[in-house]
Motif scaffolding. Structure first.
Motif, PDB file in Angstrom:
ATOM      1  N   TYR A  88       0.840  -1.200   0.000  1.00  0.00           N
ATOM      2  CA  TYR A  88       0.000   0.000   0.000  1.00  0.00           C
ATOM      3  C   TYR A  88       0.877   1.253   0.000  1.00  0.00           C
ATOM      4  N   LEU A  89       1.878   1.284   0.884  1.00  0.00           N
ATOM      5  CA  LEU A  89       2.781   2.442   0.959  1.00  0.00           C
ATOM      6  C   LEU A  89       3.622   2.567  -0.310  1.00  0.00           C
ATOM      7  N   GLN A  91       2.799   1.782  -3.304  1.00  0.00           N
ATOM      8  CA  GLN A  91       1.968   2.385  -4.345  1.00  0.00           C
ATOM      9  C   GLN A  91       1.793   3.883  -4.124  1.00  0.00           C
ATOM     10  N   LEU A  92       1.655   4.294  -2.873  1.00  0.00           N
ATOM     11  CA  LEU A  92       1.440   5.707  -2.584  1.00  0.00           C
ATOM     12  C   LEU A  92       2.634   6.581  -2.988  1.00  0.00           C
ATOM     13  N   PHE A  93       3.846   6.074  -2.737  1.00  0.00           N
ATOM     14  CA  PHE A  93       5.044   6.875  -2.984  1.00  0.00           C
ATOM     15  C   PHE A  93       5.652   6.633  -4.372  1.00  0.00           C
ATOM     16  N   ASN A 110      -1.181  -0.290 -13.755  1.00  0.00           N
ATOM     17  CA  ASN A 110      -0.935  -0.912 -12.459  1.00  0.00           C
ATOM     18  C   ASN A 110      -1.249  -2.395 -12.600  1.00  0.00           C
ATOM     19  N   THR A 118      -6.974  -2.379  -2.496  1.00  0.00           N
ATOM     20  CA  THR A 118      -5.744  -1.581  -2.428  1.00  0.00           C
ATOM     21  C   THR A 118      -5.663  -0.676  -3.651  1.00  0.00           C
ATOM     22  N   SER A 120      -4.232   2.357  -6.452  1.00  0.00           N
ATOM     23  CA  SER A 120      -3.051   2.724  -7.228  1.00  0.00           C
ATOM     24  C   SER A 120      -3.040   4.243  -7.364  1.00  0.00           C
ATOM     25  N   MET A 121      -1.834   4.811  -7.367  1.00  0.00           N
ATOM     26  CA  MET A 121      -1.715   6.266  -7.509  1.00  0.00           C
ATOM     27  C   MET A 121      -1.129   6.659  -8.863  1.00  0.00           C
ATOM     28  N   ASP A 171     -11.744   4.428   2.118  1.00  0.00           N
ATOM     29  CA  ASP A 171     -10.448   4.845   1.583  1.00  0.00           C
ATOM     30  C   ASP A 171     -10.627   5.797   0.399  1.00  0.00           C
ATOM     31  N   PHE A 173      -8.354   7.102  -1.510  1.00  0.00           N
ATOM     32  CA  PHE A 173      -7.459   6.754  -2.605  1.00  0.00           C
ATOM     33  C   PHE A 173      -8.050   5.636  -3.467  1.00  0.00           C
ATOM     34  N   THR A 177      -8.964   5.819  -7.371  1.00  0.00           N
ATOM     35  CA  THR A 177      -8.448   4.822  -8.314  1.00  0.00           C
ATOM     36  C   THR A 177      -9.560   4.325  -9.230  1.00  0.00           C
TER      37      THR A 177
END
Length: 422
Positions: A88-89, A91-93, A110, A118, A120-121, A171, A173, A177
């Protein structure tokens, strides 16, 4: 030819399951387009070694970037422990890392290690985004879990489900998505129902696929029942063993000396499953095999008669592999394996009473062991079904079609916006 930027968290040509799936998807993208695959640093060595040892022309269209979170954001991750939180982290960064590379690409995808809870960014990068294949694991029915594996396993499954519910409902995010994705590939039909997205932007594309071994595995002198996977409650190996035991002790067939159950895998429940074999008096007819080299596994597939896969999961990558060897598949009628198998290549069993389910699986084994004509028919059907639905080449063509369609739509939109500005 377009350039696709793909986030592929699990990617390793020297492994199977999710890692092997990631590698094969990248190879299929490279058949028709250029691909920049972003994966974890711990995959670098095996990717580079494999490409050096197995040179292919398509590698010219493939390039790799390796990214991990800094140590202070990942020191707590040990093996599979914390894997989903780390993912998860990651994907965020990830977009920050990609922006720093100053790359040029047309679409973002993705690709793997994800499910329907979960996010995707990649949409942050300002290019059309494809999401998936996205997976969905339904709840394991209570009567197939609590009485078999105990309270701890039951609570773990239910707590995980509650966490998923929180992500689905809260969520932001994940909501972004779903909204930002131009197209979604779903592993099974349950994904669209859960995500509640417009049916025009989603289609079923199982992540399961396999190389074509061009082998039809017809029953040998022995009737060998094969099951492969991790020894965890999700995979339903207890159902495999109980079903085989009912078949093995059935008076209709002379199974005692001619039949074996072969279980390939490892996991936390191995001792429990071995004890279950002793309890049901079939230990002498059951073989446990740890994970082995692929060449050895191929021989096991070739000597099998049927593939028994009563898993509760929403995917089941070994199903495609079994079909490629012409093995009829027996599984539950559920999202995932139950959607991959039809009466031309296997049999499905409805959920309900536990003993009734194991009895139905056992009866299918009895029927196939006694009826060589039916077994051959289903074996031929398994190969045909594989060639129609589960080759990697087919996955590559599906990707090419959607990439081209989305790129065309994006270009048309840009032209329209330019005209409006004029």
């Amino acid at each position: 030819m377009k350039t696709i930027l793909a986030s592929v968290y699990a990617l390793n040509p020297q492994k199977g399951s999710e890692d092997g799936m990631g590698w094969n998807f990248v190879c299929q993208i490279a058949r028709y387009n250029k691909v920049v695959a972003v994966t974890r640093e711990n995959n670098r060595q095996q990717i580079e070694e494999y490409m050096l040892a197995h040179p292919q022309e398509k590698y010219q269209n493939m390039s790799f970037l390796y990214y991990d979170l800094p140590y202070y954001l990942r020191f707590w991750k040990k093996g599979s422990r914390g894997a989903m939180v780390y993912y998860y982290l990651w994907q965020l960064f990830l977009p920050i890392f990609i922006l720093g590379q100053r790359l040029s690409f047309d679409l973002v995808h993705n690709l793997n290690f994800h499910n329907d809870w979960t996010p995707s960014m990649l949409w942050v990068l300002g290019k059309p985004m494809i999401w998936g294949p996205v997976g969905h694991h339904p709840l394991i029915p209570k009567n197939y879990l609590l009485p078999i594996y105990g309270l701890n396993a039951y609570l773990k499954d239910r707590v995980t489900w509650i966490m998923k519910q929180l992500f689905w409902k809260l969520d932001p995010f994940l909501k972004l998505t779903k909204y930002k994705a131009k197209y979604i590939f779903a592993m099974n039909g349950a994904v669209q129902n859960r995500l509640k997205v417009n049916e025009e932007k989603v289609s079923i594309m199982p992540s399961v696929a396999s190389e074509d071994v061009s082998i039809l595995s017809i029953a040998k002198q022995n009737f060998n029942v094969l099951a492969i996977g991790r020894f965890v409650p999700l995979k339903g190996f207890d159902v495999s063993i109980r079903s085989f035991a009912k078949f093995y002790h059935n008076k209709e067939v002379k199974a005692n000396k001619m039949s074996r159950l072969i279980l390939v895998g490892k996991g936390e429940q191995k001792q429990f499953l071995m004890n279950l074999c002793e309890e049901l008096k079939v230990a002498q007819a059951v073989t446990f095999i740890d994970w082995i080299e692929r060449a050895e596994l191929q021989n096991i597939y070739r000597n099998a008669s049927v593939f028994l896969f009563p898993s509760h999961e929403g995917a089941g990558m070994v199903v495609a592999e079994a079909l490629s060897y012409g093995l009829p598949v027996l599984c539950f009628d559920n999202p995932g394996p139950g959607e991959f198998v039809n009466n031309s290549c296997g049999r499905t069993v409805l959920y309900g009473d536990y003993d009734r389910s194991t009895g139905e699986f056992a009866q299918h084994l009895v029927e196939l062991s006694k009826n060589s004509t039916l077994l051959r028919k289903l074996s031929i059907g398994a190969r045909a079904h594989f060639e129609k639905k589960f080759t990697w080449k087919l996955r590559g063509e599906q990707l090419r079609e959607q990439y081209s369609r989305i790129a065309s739509l994006s270009k048309s939109k840009e032209v329209l916006e330019q005209k409006r500005e004029v």
